[in-house]
Write a protein that holds these residues in place. Structure first.
Motif, PDB file in Angstrom:
ATOM      1  N   GLN A  10      40.162  36.781  47.728  1.00 13.83           N
ATOM      2  CA  GLN A  10      40.026  36.101  46.436  1.00 13.83           C
ATOM      3  C   GLN A  10      41.227  36.412  45.566  1.00 13.83           C
ATOM      4  OE1 GLN A  10      36.831  37.459  43.899  1.00 13.83           O
ATOM      5  NE2 GLN A  10      37.097  35.787  42.427  1.00 13.83           N
ATOM      6  N   SER A  44      42.911  35.045  41.715  1.00 13.53           N
ATOM      7  CA  SER A  44      42.387  34.399  40.515  1.00 13.53           C
ATOM      8  C   SER A  44      43.439  34.391  39.421  1.00 13.53           C
ATOM      9  CB  SER A  44      41.141  35.157  40.029  1.00 13.53           C
ATOM     10  OG  SER A  44      40.381  34.334  39.161  1.00 13.53           O
ATOM     11  N   ASP A  45      43.262  33.459  38.484  1.00 14.79           N
ATOM     12  CA  ASP A  45      44.074  33.484  37.270  1.00 14.79           C
ATOM     13  C   ASP A  45      45.565  33.642  37.569  1.00 14.79           C
ATOM     14  OD1 ASP A  45      41.959  33.672  34.846  1.00 14.79           O
ATOM     15  OD2 ASP A  45      41.185  34.656  36.637  1.00 14.79           O
ATOM     16  N   ASN A  77      41.007  30.672  45.326  1.00 16.28           N
ATOM     17  CA  ASN A  77      41.519  30.894  43.977  1.00 16.28           C
ATOM     18  C   ASN A  77      40.408  30.516  43.011  1.00 16.28           C
ATOM     19  OD1 ASN A  77      42.747  30.793  41.398  1.00 16.28           O
ATOM     20  ND2 ASN A  77      44.756  30.480  42.335  1.00 16.28           N
ATOM     21  N   SER A  78      39.902  31.522  42.274  1.00 17.56           N
ATOM     22  CA  SER A  78      38.723  31.299  41.436  1.00 17.56           C
ATOM     23  C   SER A  78      39.073  30.826  40.026  1.00 17.56           C
ATOM     24  CB  SER A  78      37.843  32.553  41.400  1.00 17.56           C
ATOM     25  OG  SER A  78      38.591  33.704  41.079  1.00 17.56           O
ATOM     26  N   HIS A  81      34.486  30.682  38.119  1.00 21.09           N
ATOM     27  CA  HIS A  81      35.580  31.223  37.304  1.00 21.09           C
ATOM     28  C   HIS A  81      35.084  32.272  36.315  1.00 21.09           C
ATOM     29  CE1 HIS A  81      39.394  31.534  35.313  1.00 21.09           C
ATOM     30  NE2 HIS A  81      38.894  31.130  34.162  1.00 21.09           N
ATOM     31  N   GLY A 104      36.445  35.404  38.024  1.00 24.48           N
ATOM     32  CA  GLY A 104      37.776  35.757  37.527  1.00 24.48           C
ATOM     33  C   GLY A 104      37.728  35.726  36.013  1.00 24.48           C
ATOM     34  N   SER A 128      43.508  39.181  37.388  1.00 29.77           N
ATOM     35  CA  SER A 128      44.493  38.099  37.491  1.00 29.77           C
ATOM     36  C   SER A 128      45.538  38.487  38.531  1.00 29.77           C
ATOM     37  CB  SER A 128      45.165  37.887  36.137  1.00 29.77           C
ATOM     38  OG  SER A 128      46.323  37.092  36.271  1.00 29.77           O
TER      39      SER A 128
END
Ligand SMILES: [Fe+2]
Ligand SMILES: [Fe+2]
Length: 279
Positions: A8, A10-11, A42-43, A160, A204, A224
């Motif tokens: 995972q 994210s951000d 990608n959350s 998210h 995220g 992030s």
């Protein structure tokens, strides 16, 4: 499949002009190339400012398409706009169907379900929640049918925004309501997922790493991949660092590993914006 390895991120907040974030993404890409998980998620907040700049979404799409591993995506508030809440001021960029469509055209579905290693993995668009958009009701209908066919499998949810700070009964506060899934959608999700064997909620958005268990459910906040937010601008809740999260799902359980790609740098949002303004 005896084991399913998922990474995972994210951000990422990618934009052509923000080269420090692109550098961090390249470090993550190299790490993914070396570790070769089965899937990357990608959350959300894939782009820096999707609602204003389609180019940010397209730039982010190009970088993700170059990853050597299959990728799934969920939208963030900086991709399609933000949720209205009952208690906070209206968002400056509310989530719109137009923004959602731009996201879909570049990243594909904003909600998904698949099975791996005996698990049912579900991704939801948390930004249409509490908007009243048609896609909000459609997603809840879709979710109900997906959960009805989980057939006792353990379930992992990706979205998210975290569901809540510490507990589903946390009050919604004006100052922090945009951090979490807004009411009443939060209660509805908690009730719907209460009917299945939910084991993991991965989110995220907060730009802080956190990992806690409430009841039988583990809540993992991915940091992030791109930048941290200063203490002057945001409370300290978890760990302010950039990084990623690795999961191994097996029919009998799952493992979580908090990681950082070699060379990832804790870029601070303030320095990033200052540098961008100066050119
Ligand atoms: Fe973000
Ligand atoms: Fe966000």
């Amino acid at each position: 499949m005896p084991e399913f390895r998922l990474t995972q991120i994210s951000d990422t907040h990618l934009a052509r002009r923000l080269t420090k974030l692109t550098d961090n993404f390249h470090r993550v890409s190299e790490y993914i190339n070396a570790t070769r998980p089965d899937l990357v998620i990608n959350s959300g907040d894939v782009a820096f400012d999707g609602p204003t700049s389609r180019d940010d979404l397209e730039f982010a799409g190009t970088l993700h398409n170059a990853l050597p591993v299959a990728c799934r995506y969920l939208p963030g508030n900086h991709d399609i706009g933000d949720n209205p809440t009952k208690v906070g001021p209206p968002p400056s960029q509310p989530a719109t169907e137009q923004g959602r469509q731009a996201f879909l055209s570049i990243f594909g579905e904003d909600r998904w379900r698949f099975e791996a290693a005996g698990w049912c993995l579900i991704g939801l668009n948390s930004l249409v929640m509490n908007t009243g958009l048609a896609s909000e009701a459609e997603q809840f209908d879709w979710l109900a049918s997906q959960l009805s066919s989980a057939n006792g499998r353990p379930v992992a949810l990706f979205l998210h925004k975290p569901l809540f700070l510490d507990s589903p009964d946390d009050p919604e506060l004006a100052a922090t309501s945009i951090r979490y899934v807004p009411m009443p959608a939060r209660s509805r999700l908690v009730e719907m997922f209460g009917a299945v064997d939910l084991r993991l909620v991965a989110s995220g958005h907060i730009h802080q790493r956190r990992d806690f268990t409430f009841g039988h459910v583990r809540h993992v906040w991915a940091p992030s991949a791109g930048f941290v937010i200063s203490d002057a601008k945001q409370d300290v809740i978890g760990v302010k660092e950039v990084g990623l999260v690795e999961y191994r799902f097996q029919p009998e359980g799952f493992e979580v590993r908090h990681a950082r790609a070699p060379g990832q740098i804790d870029v601070d949002l303030d320095s990033l914006l200052g540098a961008a303004t100066k050119g």
